[in-house]
Design an enzyme around this catalytic site. Structure first.
Site, mmCIF file in Angstrom:
data_model
loop_
_atom_site.group_PDB
_atom_site.id
_atom_site.type_symbol
_atom_site.label_atom_id
_atom_site.label_comp_id
_atom_site.label_asym_id
_atom_site.label_seq_id
_atom_site.Cartn_x
_atom_site.Cartn_y
_atom_site.Cartn_z
ATOM 1 N N VAL A 21 0.855 -1.189 0.000
ATOM 2 C CA VAL A 21 0.000 0.000 0.000
ATOM 3 C C VAL A 21 0.887 1.233 0.000
ATOM 4 C CG1 VAL A 21 -1.812 1.273 1.208
ATOM 5 C CG2 VAL A 21 -1.766 -1.220 1.324
ATOM 6 N N PHE A 22 0.591 2.183 -0.899
ATOM 7 C CA PHE A 22 1.366 3.425 -0.978
ATOM 8 C C PHE A 22 0.633 4.552 -0.268
ATOM 9 C CE2 PHE A 22 2.478 7.410 -3.309
ATOM 10 C CZ PHE A 22 3.807 7.476 -2.912
ATOM 11 N N TYR A 24 0.695 8.714 0.703
ATOM 12 C CA TYR A 24 1.278 10.007 0.315
ATOM 13 C C TYR A 24 0.734 11.158 1.160
ATOM 14 C CZ TYR A 24 -3.131 10.096 -2.308
ATOM 15 O OH TYR A 24 -4.465 10.044 -2.659
ATOM 16 N N GLY A 25 -0.199 10.836 2.075
ATOM 17 C CA GLY A 25 -0.732 11.837 2.997
ATOM 18 C C GLY A 25 -0.426 11.427 4.423
ATOM 19 N N SER A 26 -1.460 11.319 5.251
ATOM 20 C CA SER A 26 -1.248 10.958 6.656
ATOM 21 C C SER A 26 -0.726 9.534 6.822
ATOM 22 C CB SER A 26 -2.546 11.126 7.449
ATOM 23 O OG SER A 26 -3.574 10.302 6.924
ATOM 24 N N GLU A 103 -10.152 5.904 4.377
ATOM 25 C CA GLU A 103 -10.005 6.624 3.109
ATOM 26 C C GLU A 103 -11.326 6.703 2.360
ATOM 27 O OE1 GLU A 103 -6.488 7.651 2.422
ATOM 28 O OE2 GLU A 103 -6.749 7.177 4.541
#
Length: 235
Positions: A21-22, A24-26, A103
């Site tokens: 899993v990528f 890019y935020g929290s 999400e």
């Protein structure tokens, strides 16, 4: 190269299931689920933007927060962190259930190639899971779209929700990107503008008004007082 969500071989030759899993935020600083490995790296042809509404974590329906999503842009790269869950279907299932709740504003589950630093020709992981959003206000009710920097900063400076305020989300992301050695110029610019908004709000709440003068009339000789003395508020 590793293929995410596919059977691969470990050092003993046994087939195992792997989920990557990528974030890019929290997720970069707070994944919130158990994982076996974390790699710092990037995805290509996407850039980070603060165009997505959050109404249940850092904002409310009345005052939504702005959180980041990814916008396609040829030649861009977005740095973040990839997390691996290896060989445990129950942990994988638990992580996916958690991520889909967390999400929920993101309406796309996509798979991209993920690259390590210094390895730009061959992906480290093929098919890493990433949460994205439809960039259309009609198709996606959470998509806010771009706005002038000052307007976005004002919204981020004032939004609050059950998980905290919007500005801390931005400041933590700014700090974490610096910690991994890959500052995002857009994030830095937006964070600095939010600080300007906060400074302006503080000045409006605490204006620099001179304190009223305190009367010293009682210490003056009686003969020096005029017939029409000036009355000074000593409160």
């Amino acid at each position: 190269m590793v293929f995410a969500q596919n059977a691969v071989s470990d050092c003993n030759g046994f087939g195992i299931m792997v989920l990557w899993v990528f974030g890019y935020g929290s997720l970069v600083w707070n994944p919130g689920f158990e994982f076996d490995e974390k790699i710092i790296g990037f995805v290509k042809d996407y850039r980070r933007v603060f165009d997505l509404a959050c109404i249940d974590h850092r904002g409310t329906p009345e005052n939504p927060a702005r959180t980041c999503t990814l916008e396609p842009k040829e030649g861009a790269i977005c740095w973040g962190a990839a997390y691996c869950i290896r060989g445990d279907i129950e942990r994988e299932r638990a992580a996916m259930e958690y991520l889909r709740r967390r999400e929920c504003e993101y309406d796309i589950e996509s798979h991209l190639d993920f690259y390590r630093e210094g390895e730009t020709s061959e992906p480290a992981v093929t098919g890493v899971l990433i949460f994205l959003s439809t960039m259309n206000k009609v198709a996606n009710k959470y998509y806010l779209g771009p706005a002038p920097l000052v307007e976005m900063a004002s919204q981020i400076a004032t939004a609050n929700g059950p998980s905290g305020n919007n500005r801390d989300y931005l400041f933590k992301l700014e700090k974490e990107m610096a910690n991994i050695g890959h500052e995002d110029d857009y994030v830095v610019e937006l964070a600095n503008e939010v600080r300007n908004v906060l400074d302006s709000m503080k000045q409006q709440k605490s204006p620099n008004v001179p304190l009223p003068l305190r009367s010293h009339a009682s210490f003056l000789p009686i003969e020096s007082r005029s017939e029409n003395p000036l009355i000074v508020d000593s409160s």
